[in-house]
Structure formats: structure tokens, C-alpha cells
Design an enzyme around this catalytic site. Structure first.
Site, mmCIF file in Angstrom:
data_model
loop_
_atom_site.group_PDB
_atom_site.id
_atom_site.type_symbol
_atom_site.label_atom_id
_atom_site.label_comp_id
_atom_site.label_asym_id
_atom_site.label_seq_id
_atom_site.Cartn_x
_atom_site.Cartn_y
_atom_site.Cartn_z
ATOM 1 N N ARG A 248 -61.373 -9.501 17.438
ATOM 2 C CA ARG A 248 -62.502 -10.437 17.512
ATOM 3 C C ARG A 248 -63.487 -10.174 16.377
ATOM 4 O O ARG A 248 -64.195 -11.092 15.944
ATOM 5 C CB ARG A 248 -63.200 -10.325 18.856
ATOM 6 C CG ARG A 248 -62.349 -10.951 19.932
ATOM 7 C CD ARG A 248 -63.124 -11.208 21.196
ATOM 8 N NE ARG A 248 -62.377 -12.101 22.047
ATOM 9 C CZ ARG A 248 -62.354 -12.014 23.369
ATOM 10 N NH1 ARG A 248 -63.049 -11.095 23.990
ATOM 11 N NH2 ARG A 248 -61.658 -12.887 24.071
ATOM 12 N N LYS B 39 -51.375 -20.845 38.946
ATOM 13 C CA LYS B 39 -51.791 -21.871 39.908
ATOM 14 C C LYS B 39 -51.915 -23.264 39.301
ATOM 15 O O LYS B 39 -52.460 -23.424 38.212
ATOM 16 C CB LYS B 39 -53.152 -21.483 40.491
ATOM 17 C CG LYS B 39 -53.066 -20.309 41.462
ATOM 18 C CD LYS B 39 -54.445 -19.882 41.918
ATOM 19 C CE LYS B 39 -55.050 -20.896 42.872
ATOM 20 N NZ LYS B 39 -56.463 -20.565 43.155
ATOM 21 N N GLY C 135 -55.614 -17.379 27.575
ATOM 22 C CA GLY C 135 -55.607 -15.951 27.275
ATOM 23 C C GLY C 135 -54.256 -15.296 27.479
ATOM 24 O O GLY C 135 -53.793 -14.515 26.644
ATOM 25 N N GLY D 82 -61.037 -19.321 28.257
ATOM 26 C CA GLY D 82 -61.735 -20.342 29.042
ATOM 27 C C GLY D 82 -62.192 -21.519 28.183
ATOM 28 O O GLY D 82 -62.092 -22.676 28.595
HETATM 29 P P1 ADP Z 1 -53.328 -18.649 30.593
HETATM 30 O O1 ADP Z 1 -54.254 -17.441 30.598
HETATM 31 O O2 ADP Z 1 -52.414 -18.656 29.393
HETATM 32 O O3 ADP Z 1 -54.073 -19.923 30.775
HETATM 33 P P2 ADP Z 1 -52.765 -18.360 33.407
HETATM 34 O O4 ADP Z 1 -53.907 -17.416 33.542
HETATM 35 O O5 ADP Z 1 -52.893 -19.687 34.017
HETATM 36 O O6 ADP Z 1 -52.352 -18.501 31.852
HETATM 37 O O7 ADP Z 1 -51.458 -17.726 34.059
HETATM 38 C C1 ADP Z 1 -50.939 -16.489 33.666
HETATM 39 C C2 ADP Z 1 -50.365 -15.731 34.835
HETATM 40 O O8 ADP Z 1 -49.422 -16.491 35.548
HETATM 41 C C3 ADP Z 1 -49.642 -14.494 34.359
HETATM 42 O O9 ADP Z 1 -50.344 -13.361 34.808
HETATM 43 C C4 ADP Z 1 -48.264 -14.600 34.988
HETATM 44 O O10 ADP Z 1 -47.794 -13.389 35.513
HETATM 45 C C5 ADP Z 1 -48.517 -15.588 36.111
HETATM 46 N N1 ADP Z 1 -47.254 -16.220 36.540
HETATM 47 C C6 ADP Z 1 -46.364 -16.896 35.783
HETATM 48 N N2 ADP Z 1 -45.301 -17.258 36.500
HETATM 49 C C7 ADP Z 1 -45.500 -16.792 37.754
HETATM 50 C C8 ADP Z 1 -44.738 -16.820 38.965
HETATM 51 N N3 ADP Z 1 -43.546 -17.409 39.021
HETATM 52 N N4 ADP Z 1 -45.270 -16.229 40.062
HETATM 53 C C9 ADP Z 1 -46.473 -15.635 40.006
HETATM 54 N N5 ADP Z 1 -47.233 -15.563 38.899
HETATM 55 C C10 ADP Z 1 -46.752 -16.135 37.778
HETATM 56 MG MG MG Z 2 -55.238 -16.430 32.223
#
Ligand code: ADP
Ligand code: MG
Length: 394
Positions: A35, A198, A351, A374
Site C-alpha cells: 500500500r 454469500k 480483497g 470494499g
Molecule cells: P472477495 O473478497 O473477493 O469479494 P468474498 O469475501 O465474497 O470474496 O468471498 C471469499 C470467501 O469465500 C473465501 O474466504 C472463500 O473461502 C469463501 N468460499 C468460496 N467458496 C466457498 C464454499 N464453497 N464454501 C464456503 N466458503 C467458500
Molecule cells: Mg472478502
């Protein structure tokens, strides 16, 4: 288009720059300085232009009080090494006081000073006075280069713009260019890959992006909520019960918009949420009741990577599986590799997706990896970010 530091005269002026120096620390040492290096182009440009550079940032959550473990002193030290020049650290428990003001006045053109953690002040995250005015009193011009906090209206990210001429730094300029161009003027076919844990977290992004993409590709934990909505057994897979209706709604919207909606056709499952739990591969409509989906399956990898090879623009938000566990990282890795191998413009937002790409050593193969988790999500949702909205238009 927002004005940038290139559009104004900064020579001899006191330029207040909001950076995102929220670096990870362990035992008083910076464990990852990316950063800080990301902020260098703007700082070096201002030095070259003979500005008097006054930097500000937050780090961690000191919750409005001076707490030594959140001091920006280590950042000042590292910055000084990187710039190969002295960085005056304005050590004050209240961030701005008479001695800090005097130090700002005493700066010579080309000199750099860093203020103490702006979140030592309770007003910061509430965007309240008198802190905003005190910060503004230090400078002649405001430059926002902290994309990671641009979705927050705080004293140092947005409030200050009501006092001073305000423009963006090069980091925000770059983020807006890549995220903005991908959404508004993409080379086609344009595919968005959505994953993560989610559905609920990503519904607003999907709503915004569905009218812009040619195909929406789903992976990760959110797949199982869609499977459930389609009437399949999902075993003990992660389910976002509250989002079932929204999942149905998204599928309907994609159909109405003529957007191809791709869901995994098979999945790698396990009995336990644990790297050593044996892998069980099954089709999406044959998930046994006592196991959970952990990754996209091999047939899905083949389907998705073929499709991605044809794309000209790809936005990726959310991993395809539990990539933190090596045995369930294959799907996410295959997608990252497809992006690296293809010739599409590739933009990574989120992230964990960024962390995944780094982990696979493919970061330098991507067109742009957003520095703000975010903030990039809110940008992809189509929201106006207060730290950018407050800057002057060209
Ligand atoms: P980003 O930070 O890229 O926006 P998210 O925070 O929405 O992504 O999601 C990342 C998380 O989703 C990771 O920690 C990963 O382990 C989890 N994840 C991905 N696939 C699954 C799954 N099948 N079951 C539970 N968690 C999952
Ligand atoms: Mg995330």
C-alpha cells in the site's frame, strides 16, 4: 472525469494527500508494504513539481484515541527508505496542533511530512468538526489517493474537500479508469465471474452488472444457494437462506436481459470444512445429504475456461472455492490461469480474489487488481464513492 494532480499547479503549495497506508503490522513491523509503494507515483510526482507534501492516512482501528500500536511512525520510516529522503513525522496525539502547524509551515518545496493516524481523532470517521477544518488549515490543496477508503465519507477522505481545491492522485485515477472502463465501455464479449461465500454480499453487484455483461459466471459458496433455488439437494453446503428469492430474481433478470447465466455443473465436496477431508466430486444435482461443496468441479473448470478464452473483458469478484485450503483451490486457480493466459482486459475486484491471484503468482498477468476491497465492490455496485464524488470535475 475528475481532475488529477496533473491538472493543477502544485508548485510551492502545501499539498495535503490522503493515502491508504493501512498496512498489515506484526510486532511493530510492517509485514506487507504494497500500500505504501502504490502511493509512490503520486508522492514522487508532487516532489518533482516542488510541492510541499503533507501526507495523511489511517491505520487499523484506534477508535478515536491515540494508541501507540497504531502510530504511523513505522510508515514514515519505510516511506523515507523508499523515497530516499527524509520524511518528517508529525508526532502528535491529536494529529493537528500548533507544533504540527508550525512544521507544515516550515516545509521547503520537495519536502515530505506525514501526519499521525487520523483515526486517533473521534471526529474522523464521523466526518465532523473541528477536525476537518484543522486538517484543511494545514494545506492549500487536497489530493485524494486513498481508493481503499473512498467509499467512506470521513474528515480526511471527503469532508476536507469542502475547504480546499480537490483533485485525485494517480492511484484513484487508475482505479476509476480500469473499473469504470470495464463497466461503461467494455470490449466484448464481457464476462463477469462472481463467487465468494454469500450471495447476499454480491446481489447488488450482480444487479448492476447484469445489464452490462454478455455472460455472468457463478462459482464459490454462492452457487449452492442458486442450486437450492433450482430445487437441488445441497447437503451441508453453505446456504444463504435469506437470499433464495433474490437468487431466483437474478436468474430471471438474466434471462429477460438475454444474458447467459452460467452455474457450475459439478462440484468438489467434502464431509468436513477442512483441507484434509477427502475430496468427493459430484454433479450439481447429485450432492449427497451429508457433504458440502468446497470448489467447482473439473467439468465446470473445462466449461468455464473455454468460455473465458473467448472473452475480451473479464471482471472477477469472488473466488470459485475455498482457495485458502490447497486441496480446494484448483477451481479458483484454473480461473486465474485462464485470465492470465487469455488476451482479455482482466479486472480483479474484491480483497479475497486479489489475495488468490497473488497467492498463485499470477498478479502481474492481470490488467488491473483493485487495491480496495470494499471500495471496489461499491464501485461495481454502481454507487458513487464519496471520496471521489467530492473531487473537482475536469
Ligand atoms: P472477495 O473478497 O473477493 O469479494 P468474498 O469475501 O465474497 O470474496 O468471498 C471469499 C470467501 O469465500 C473465501 O474466504 C472463500 O473461502 C469463501 N468460499 C468460496 N467458496 C466457498 C464454499 N464453497 N464454501 C464456503 N466458503 C467458500
Ligand atoms: Mg472478502
Amino acid at each position: 472525469m475528475k481532475k488529477t494532480v496533473r491538472d493543477i499547479d502544485v508548485s510551492g503549495k502545501k499539498v495535503l494527500v490522503r493515502c491508504d497506508f493501512n498496512v498489515p503490522m506484526q510486532d511493530g513491523k510492517i509485514t506487507d508494504d504494497r500500500r505504501i509503494t502504490a502511493a509512490l507515483p503520486t508522492i514522487e510526482y508532487l516532489i518533482e513539481q516542488n510541492a510541499k507534501v503533507i501526507l495523511m492516512s489511517h491505520m487499523g482501528r484506534p477508535k478515536g484515541e491515540p494508541k501507540p500500536e497504531f502510530s504511523l511512525q513505522p510508515v514514515a520510516d519505510r516511506l523515507s527508505e523508499l523515497l530516499k529522503q527524509d520524511v518528517v513525522f508529525a508526532k502528535s496525539p491529536v494529529v493537528v496542533d500548533d507544533s504540527v502547524k508550525a512544521a507544515a509551515e516550515a516545509l521547503a518545496p520537495g519536502q515530505v511530512m506525514l501526519l499521525e493516524n487520523v483515526r486517533y481523532r473521534a471526529e474522523e470517521t464521523k466526518n465532523q468538526e473541528p477536525f476537518t477544518g484543522q486538517l484543511a488549515s494545514l494545506g492549500d490543496v487536497f489530493v485524494n489517493d486513498a481508493f481503499g477508503t473512498a467509499h467512506r465519507a470521513h474528515c480526511s477522505t471527503a469532508g476536507i474537500a469542502s475547504y480546499l481545491p480537490s483533485v485525485s492522485g494517480f492511484l484513484i485515477e487508475k482505479e476509476v479508469k480500469f473499473l469504470g472502463d470495464a463497466l461503461e465501455d467494455p470490449a466484448r464479449p464481457f464476462i463477469a465471474i462472481m463467487g465468494g461465500a454469500k450471495v447476499g454480499d454480491k446481489i447488488p453487484v450482480m444487479e448492476n452488472i447484469i445489464g452490462k455483461v454478455d455472460a455472468l459466471m457463478i462459482g464459490g459458496g454462492m452457487s449452492y444457494t442458486f442450486f437450492k433455488a433450482m430445487g437441488f439437494e445441497i447437503g451441508t453446503s453453505i446456504l444463504d437462506e435469506e437470499s433464495l428469492d433474490m437468487a431466483r430474481d437474478i436468474m430471471k433478470k438474466a434471462e429477460d436481459a438475454g444474458v447467459e447465466f452460467l452455474l457450475p455443473v459439478d462440484t468438489v465436496c467434502a464431509k468436513e470444512f477442512n483441507n484434509d477431508s477427502p475430496q468427493i466430486v459430484c454433479d450439481r444435482d447429485k450432492i449427497p445429504a451429508d457433504i458440502m461443496g468446497m470448489d467447482i468441479g473439473p467439468k465446470t473448470v473445462e466449461l468455464y475456461t473455454k468460455k473465458l478464452a473467448e472473452a475480451k473483458t473479464i471482471v472477477w469478484n469472488g473466488p470459485a472455492g475455498v482457495f485458502e485450503m490447497p486441496n480446494f483451490a484448483a477451481g479458483t486457480k484454473a480461473i486465474a490461469q485462464a485470465l492470465a493466459d487469455g488476451d482479455a482486459v482482466t479486472v480483479i475486484g474484491g480483497g479475497d480474489s486479489a489475495a488468490a491471484v497473488e497467492q498463485f503468482g499470477l498478479a502481474d498477468k492481470m490488467t488491473h487488481i483493485s487495491t480496495g476491497g470494499g471500495a471496489s465492490l461499491e464501485f461495481l455496485e454502481g454507487k458513487e464513492l464519496p471520496g471521489i464524488a467530492c473531487l473537482e470535475d475536469k
